[in-house]
Design an enzyme around this catalytic site. Structure first.
Site, PDB file in Angstrom:
ATOM      1  N   THR A   1       2.172   3.460  -6.729  1.00  0.00           N
ATOM      2  CA  THR A   1       2.516   3.874  -5.379  1.00  0.00           C
ATOM      3  C   THR A   1       1.903   5.246  -5.135  1.00  0.00           C
ATOM      4  OG1 THR A   1       4.338   4.135  -3.803  1.00  0.00           O
ATOM      5  CG2 THR A   1       4.724   4.958  -6.031  1.00  0.00           C
TER       6      THR A   1
ATOM      7  N   GLY B   1      -2.070   2.475  -4.749  1.00  0.00           N
ATOM      8  CA  GLY B   1      -1.596   3.855  -4.707  1.00  0.00           C
ATOM      9  C   GLY B   1      -1.567   4.403  -3.290  1.00  0.00           C
TER      10      GLY B   1
ATOM     11  N   VAL C   1       0.860  -1.172   0.000  1.00  0.00           N
ATOM     12  CA  VAL C   1       0.000   0.000   0.000  1.00  0.00           C
ATOM     13  C   VAL C   1       0.898   1.224   0.000  1.00  0.00           C
ATOM     14  CG1 VAL C   1      -1.778   1.289   1.257  1.00  0.00           C
ATOM     15  CG2 VAL C   1      -1.780  -1.227   1.308  1.00  0.00           C
ATOM     16  N   CYS C   2       0.572   2.197  -0.839  1.00  0.00           N
ATOM     17  CA  CYS C   2       1.259   3.481  -0.844  1.00  0.00           C
ATOM     18  C   CYS C   2       2.758   3.268  -1.098  1.00  0.00           C
ATOM     19  CB  CYS C   2       0.960   4.203   0.472  1.00  0.00           C
ATOM     20  SG  CYS C   2       1.322   5.960   0.507  1.00  0.00           S
ATOM     21  N   THR C   3       3.605   3.931  -0.317  1.00  0.00           N
ATOM     22  CA  THR C   3       5.048   3.824  -0.551  1.00  0.00           C
ATOM     23  C   THR C   3       5.645   2.509  -0.070  1.00  0.00           C
ATOM     24  OG1 THR C   3       5.517   5.033   1.492  1.00  0.00           O
ATOM     25  CG2 THR C   3       5.405   6.323  -0.568  1.00  0.00           C
TER      26      THR C   3
END
Length: 196
Positions: free
Chosen positions: A128, A157, A108-110
């Protein structure tokens, strides 16, 4: 025997990146998924401190889950959680080892930057947080989507897309009925298409 999902925590992880998908997956078990979800760390510890100060007591250490979910947090702030664990190398190594034994890995995300450091995203479609897109593009095929499903590696993202990722995983593994029941229970409207 139930499937296992583990969300790996580290100091500086983003709260919603980890706890959002954890809640979705745990609710999936209540909705009929044969799934046990745990919060884990690499080393035994009583407490992990997240990026906004939330202190979490993990359930144990990383085992051999069917699904390993890696949250983000801190990549874009310069010296935060993800950047620190990438520099240290132990978490990327553990993610790579889990993948090699057949574990499906999701970020998830970074958290995608941890997957990248683990060597899992080279030439693959991935996404990301918008603040790390340029860094991700150095090795991955950046794909404009909330959730990218490349089979045994999935990426989501920024922050709230982790909810969509977890709901997609429930749908993919246990059927749309389970995912729809969880989304309804959580009063969450799924966003965006999953790119496969």
């Amino acid at each position: 025997m139930s499937d296992t999902a583990e969300v790996v925590l580290f100091d500086g992880f983003d709260e919603l990146d980890a706890i959002g998908p954890y809640e979705v997956l745990a609710n999936g078990a209540r909705a009929g998924a044969n799934l046990e979800t745990r919060l884990v760390t690499l080393e035994p510890t009583a407490v992990v401190t997240a990026g906004h100060g939330l202190r979490v007591g993990p359930d144990g250490v990383l085992g051999e889950p069917d699904l390993l979910l890696v949250p983000g947090g801190g990549w874009t702030t310069g010296d935060g959680g993800v950047r620190r664990v990438v520099e240290r190398g132990q978490l990327p190594d553990a993610v790579a080892a889990a993948y090699e034994t057949g574990t499906t890995v999701a970020s998830v995300c970074t958290g995608a930057m941890i997957l990248e450091a683990a060597g899992l995203l080279e030439g693959r479609p991935a996404i990301t947080h918008h603040g790390a897109i340029d860094d991700l593009a150095e090795t991955a095929d950046v794909t404009d989507a909330r959730v990218v499903d490349d089979g045994d590696v999935l990426t989501a993202g920024g922050v709230t897309s982790g909810l969509d990722l977890a709901l997609w995983l429930l749908e993919r593994e246990y059927g749309a009925n389970v995912a729809d029941r969880v989304a309804r229970e959580m009063e969450y409207e799924r966003r965006g298409e999953v790119v496969r």
